[in-house]
Scaffold this motif. Structure first.
Motif, PDB file in Angstrom:
ATOM      1  N   LYS A  25       0.873  -1.175   0.000  1.00  0.00           N
ATOM      2  CA  LYS A  25       0.000   0.000   0.000  1.00  0.00           C
ATOM      3  C   LYS A  25       0.908   1.223   0.000  1.00  0.00           C
ATOM      4  O   LYS A  25       1.849   1.296   0.786  1.00  0.00           O
ATOM      5  CB  LYS A  25      -0.906   0.014   1.224  1.00  0.00           C
ATOM      6  CG  LYS A  25      -1.976  -1.048   1.244  1.00  0.00           C
ATOM      7  CD  LYS A  25      -2.859  -0.906   2.477  1.00  0.00           C
ATOM      8  CE  LYS A  25      -3.962  -1.954   2.486  1.00  0.00           C
ATOM      9  NZ  LYS A  25      -4.835  -1.819   3.696  1.00  0.00           N
ATOM     10  N   SER A  75      -4.395  -1.078  -8.162  1.00  0.00           N
ATOM     11  CA  SER A  75      -5.273   0.055  -8.423  1.00  0.00           C
ATOM     12  C   SER A  75      -4.897   0.789  -9.698  1.00  0.00           C
ATOM     13  O   SER A  75      -5.724   1.503 -10.272  1.00  0.00           O
ATOM     14  CB  SER A  75      -5.227   1.030  -7.238  1.00  0.00           C
ATOM     15  OG  SER A  75      -3.895   1.389  -6.927  1.00  0.00           O
ATOM     16  N   SER A  76      -3.655   0.622 -10.161  1.00  0.00           N
ATOM     17  CA  SER A  76      -3.227   1.375 -11.337  1.00  0.00           C
ATOM     18  C   SER A  76      -2.883   0.495 -12.534  1.00  0.00           C
ATOM     19  O   SER A  76      -2.581   1.014 -13.602  1.00  0.00           O
ATOM     20  CB  SER A  76      -2.002   2.242 -10.984  1.00  0.00           C
ATOM     21  OG  SER A  76      -0.941   1.449 -10.498  1.00  0.00           O
ATOM     22  N   PHE A  88       0.987   5.320   0.347  1.00  0.00           N
ATOM     23  CA  PHE A  88       0.319   6.556   0.723  1.00  0.00           C
ATOM     24  C   PHE A  88       1.167   7.722   0.229  1.00  0.00           C
ATOM     25  O   PHE A  88       2.247   7.983   0.766  1.00  0.00           O
ATOM     26  CB  PHE A  88       0.147   6.643   2.240  1.00  0.00           C
ATOM     27  CG  PHE A  88      -0.801   5.618   2.817  1.00  0.00           C
ATOM     28  CD1 PHE A  88      -2.112   5.945   3.078  1.00  0.00           C
ATOM     29  CD2 PHE A  88      -0.356   4.322   3.083  1.00  0.00           C
ATOM     30  CE1 PHE A  88      -2.987   5.001   3.608  1.00  0.00           C
ATOM     31  CE2 PHE A  88      -1.219   3.380   3.617  1.00  0.00           C
ATOM     32  CZ  PHE A  88      -2.536   3.722   3.883  1.00  0.00           C
ATOM     33  N   GLU A  89       0.696   8.417  -0.794  1.00  0.00           N
ATOM     34  CA  GLU A  89       1.449   9.557  -1.324  1.00  0.00           C
ATOM     35  C   GLU A  89       1.525  10.677  -0.296  1.00  0.00           C
ATOM     36  O   GLU A  89       2.534  11.371  -0.193  1.00  0.00           O
ATOM     37  CB  GLU A  89       0.806  10.061  -2.609  1.00  0.00           C
ATOM     38  CG  GLU A  89       1.611  11.132  -3.315  1.00  0.00           C
ATOM     39  CD  GLU A  89       1.084  11.451  -4.700  1.00  0.00           C
ATOM     40  OE1 GLU A  89       1.593  12.398  -5.318  1.00  0.00           O
ATOM     41  OE2 GLU A  89       0.163  10.751  -5.160  1.00  0.00           O
ATOM     42  N   ASN A  90       0.460  10.814   0.491  1.00  0.00           N
ATOM     43  CA  ASN A  90       0.438  11.778   1.596  1.00  0.00           C
ATOM     44  C   ASN A  90       0.043  11.016   2.850  1.00  0.00           C
ATOM     45  O   ASN A  90      -1.082  10.514   2.956  1.00  0.00           O
ATOM     46  CB  ASN A  90      -0.558  12.901   1.295  1.00  0.00           C
ATOM     47  CG  ASN A  90      -0.517  14.015   2.342  1.00  0.00           C
ATOM     48  OD1 ASN A  90      -0.164  13.780   3.496  1.00  0.00           O
ATOM     49  ND2 ASN A  90      -0.897  15.218   1.928  1.00  0.00           N
ATOM     50  N   LYS A 102      -3.280  11.602   4.742  1.00  0.00           N
ATOM     51  CA  LYS A 102      -4.566  11.307   4.117  1.00  0.00           C
ATOM     52  C   LYS A 102      -4.774   9.805   4.033  1.00  0.00           C
ATOM     53  O   LYS A 102      -3.824   9.026   4.068  1.00  0.00           O
ATOM     54  CB  LYS A 102      -4.634  11.934   2.719  1.00  0.00           C
ATOM     55  CG  LYS A 102      -4.586  13.465   2.724  1.00  0.00           C
ATOM     56  CD  LYS A 102      -4.757  14.012   1.315  1.00  0.00           C
ATOM     57  CE  LYS A 102      -4.761  15.535   1.315  1.00  0.00           C
ATOM     58  NZ  LYS A 102      -4.937  16.093  -0.057  1.00  0.00           N
ATOM     59  N   ASP A 103      -6.022   9.400   3.923  1.00  0.00           N
ATOM     60  CA  ASP A 103      -6.349   7.974   3.874  1.00  0.00           C
ATOM     61  C   ASP A 103      -6.241   7.387   2.466  1.00  0.00           C
ATOM     62  O   ASP A 103      -6.342   6.173   2.288  1.00  0.00           O
ATOM     63  CB  ASP A 103      -7.773   7.738   4.402  1.00  0.00           C
ATOM     64  CG  ASP A 103      -7.883   8.053   5.893  1.00  0.00           C
ATOM     65  OD1 ASP A 103      -6.857   7.916   6.590  1.00  0.00           O
ATOM     66  OD2 ASP A 103      -8.977   8.433   6.342  1.00  0.00           O
ATOM     67  N   ASN A 104      -6.070   8.221   1.444  1.00  0.00           N
ATOM     68  CA  ASN A 104      -5.988   7.729   0.076  1.00  0.00           C
ATOM     69  C   ASN A 104      -4.678   6.977  -0.154  1.00  0.00           C
ATOM     70  O   ASN A 104      -3.611   7.439   0.271  1.00  0.00           O
ATOM     71  CB  ASN A 104      -6.093   8.891  -0.911  1.00  0.00           C
ATOM     72  CG  ASN A 104      -7.443   9.580  -0.841  1.00  0.00           C
ATOM     73  OD1 ASN A 104      -8.437   8.967  -0.468  1.00  0.00           O
ATOM     74  ND2 ASN A 104      -7.469  10.858  -1.180  1.00  0.00           N
ATOM     75  N   PHE A 105      -4.758   5.854  -0.825  1.00  0.00           N
ATOM     76  CA  PHE A 105      -3.556   5.080  -1.117  1.00  0.00           C
ATOM     77  C   PHE A 105      -3.763   4.280  -2.390  1.00  0.00           C
ATOM     78  O   PHE A 105      -4.893   4.039  -2.830  1.00  0.00           O
ATOM     79  CB  PHE A 105      -3.198   4.135   0.041  1.00  0.00           C
ATOM     80  CG  PHE A 105      -4.237   3.078   0.321  1.00  0.00           C
ATOM     81  CD1 PHE A 105      -4.219   1.862  -0.360  1.00  0.00           C
ATOM     82  CD2 PHE A 105      -5.232   3.294   1.268  1.00  0.00           C
ATOM     83  CE1 PHE A 105      -5.164   0.885  -0.110  1.00  0.00           C
ATOM     84  CE2 PHE A 105      -6.192   2.321   1.529  1.00  0.00           C
ATOM     85  CZ  PHE A 105      -6.161   1.117   0.831  1.00  0.00           C
ATOM     86  N   SER A 106      -2.662   3.900  -3.006  1.00  0.00           N
ATOM     87  CA  SER A 106      -2.693   2.952  -4.118  1.00  0.00           C
ATOM     88  C   SER A 106      -2.173   1.619  -3.611  1.00  0.00           C
ATOM     89  O   SER A 106      -1.433   1.566  -2.623  1.00  0.00           O
ATOM     90  CB  SER A 106      -1.829   3.463  -5.285  1.00  0.00           C
ATOM     91  OG  SER A 106      -0.489   3.649  -4.875  1.00  0.00           O
TER      92      SER A 106
END
Length: 338
Positions: free
Chosen positions: A18, A66-67, A20-22, A25-29
């Protein structure tokens, strides 16, 4: 005498990440790969001078991310090997291989190697091969930068070497030539993102030398090792050296040990290289110094503490343009063996 040995192995590997670019934040790829490996080895020893071997392997790789969607690949390979020693001074080996990869067609590949013991201490070696490599999942799907338009690379290689092995001294010297079509090379694109491309035709040739000296007397041990290589790695169309491949590269290591104590010094030289814009990154010299002590070395459980000073000359250098490497730094490592 005649002997047959058969081995079968099965393995399952799972890799997952996983990103996390930031971190706030909870967003992740995410990415996940499952790999199934089945492998069979059959060794047939006809005599002390002649041996045959077959290797069959099946890999099933399933990815999900995811990508990059849900890619999968199945690979079956069959390899046959022959080792023959017709005289006490001559040994040779033959190797043929055929891969069946989903989505790609692979040709037969081969390798031939031979060793001639001129004397008890001096030997001549030769190796030649045809090689083929299909793009990996990272080459195709890594985000950002994966390239789905890649085609497999193919190459021919020949290597001629000499080896002198005399008591505490070992010296190796060899020359090589490699011709490659559709070389898969990662390089930064116009956006600064590293991405693999196919280089139409390349050739690599050069020389390599290696020296090793080991000497032990009483409780003292001294070792000296050195390697040097001169490599021309050229795009046949542009007649220019490939990026980040130095013409000259060398390293040396000297170590001293006394009972449970040891110390060593490592030196690395990396010649100048070209970047994508054809600018030159200058050559650099690096030195590392280390000390180690092995506690309870004769017991069932022993502990080794290693203190190391990296880049002792505090050299500024870049392996890749605009990405400085660390200055002088220190590390302590503890290893427990039981």
């Amino acid at each position: 005498g005649f002997k047959i040995n058969s081995k079968f192995k099965i393995a399952h590997l799972q890799e997952e990440f996983k990103y996390f670019e930031n971190k706030n934040k909870d967003n992740f790829s995410f990415g996940k790969v499952n790999t199934l490996i089945l492998k069979h080895n059959l060794n047939i020893r006809i005599s002390n001078k002649l041996q045959l071997q077959s290797i069959t392997e099946y890999n099933k790789i399933e990815g999900k991310g995811s990508s990059f969607g849900d890619p999968n690949r199945q690979v079956f390979s069959a390899t046959g090997l022959l080792q023959h020693k017709p005289t006490n001074a001559i040994t040779y080996g033959l190797n043929i291989r055929k891969d069946f990869t989903s989505g790609f067609t692979s040709p037969f590949v081969f390798s031939v190697d031979s060793k001639f013991d001129v004397t008890k201490t001096y030997a001549i070696k030769i190796n030649a091969s045809k090689n083929y490599r299909v793009p990996t999942f990272n080459d195709l799907y890594w985000q950002p930068g994966g390239n789905l338009d890649l085609v497999p690379e193919a190459s021919y290689q020949i290597d001629l070497g000499q080896e002198l092995d005399y008591k505490f001294l070992n010296l190796r010297f060899n020359g090589f030539y490699i011709s490659t079509k559709d070389l898969i090379q990662w390089r930064p694109n116009n956006s600064g993102v590293w991405s693999p491309i196919n280089v139409a035709e390349t050739e690599n040739y050069g020389v390599e030398a290696a020296l090793s000296i080991q000497k032990q007397f009483n409780n003292h041990f001294i070792e000296l090792k050195g390697n040097y290589s001169y490599t021309v790695s050229e795009n046949k169309m542009t007649k220019k050296q490939l990026i980040y491949v130095p013409f000259h590269k060398g390293n040396a290591n000297i170590a001293y040990g006394f009972k449970a104590f040891s110390m060593y010094y490592q030196h690395l030289f990396n010649g100048e290289v070209f970047t994508v814009s054809r600018d030159e990154l200058p050559f650099y010299n690096l030195g590392n110094l280390g000390f180690a002590y092995n506690f309870n070395s004769k017991g069932k459980i022993n502990y080794e503490v290693d203190f190391r000073v990296n880049n002792i000359y505090n050299t500024y250098y870049e392996n890749v343009a605009l990405r400085p490497m660390p200055n002088r730094n220190f590390s302590i490592q503890t290893t427990i063996k039981f």
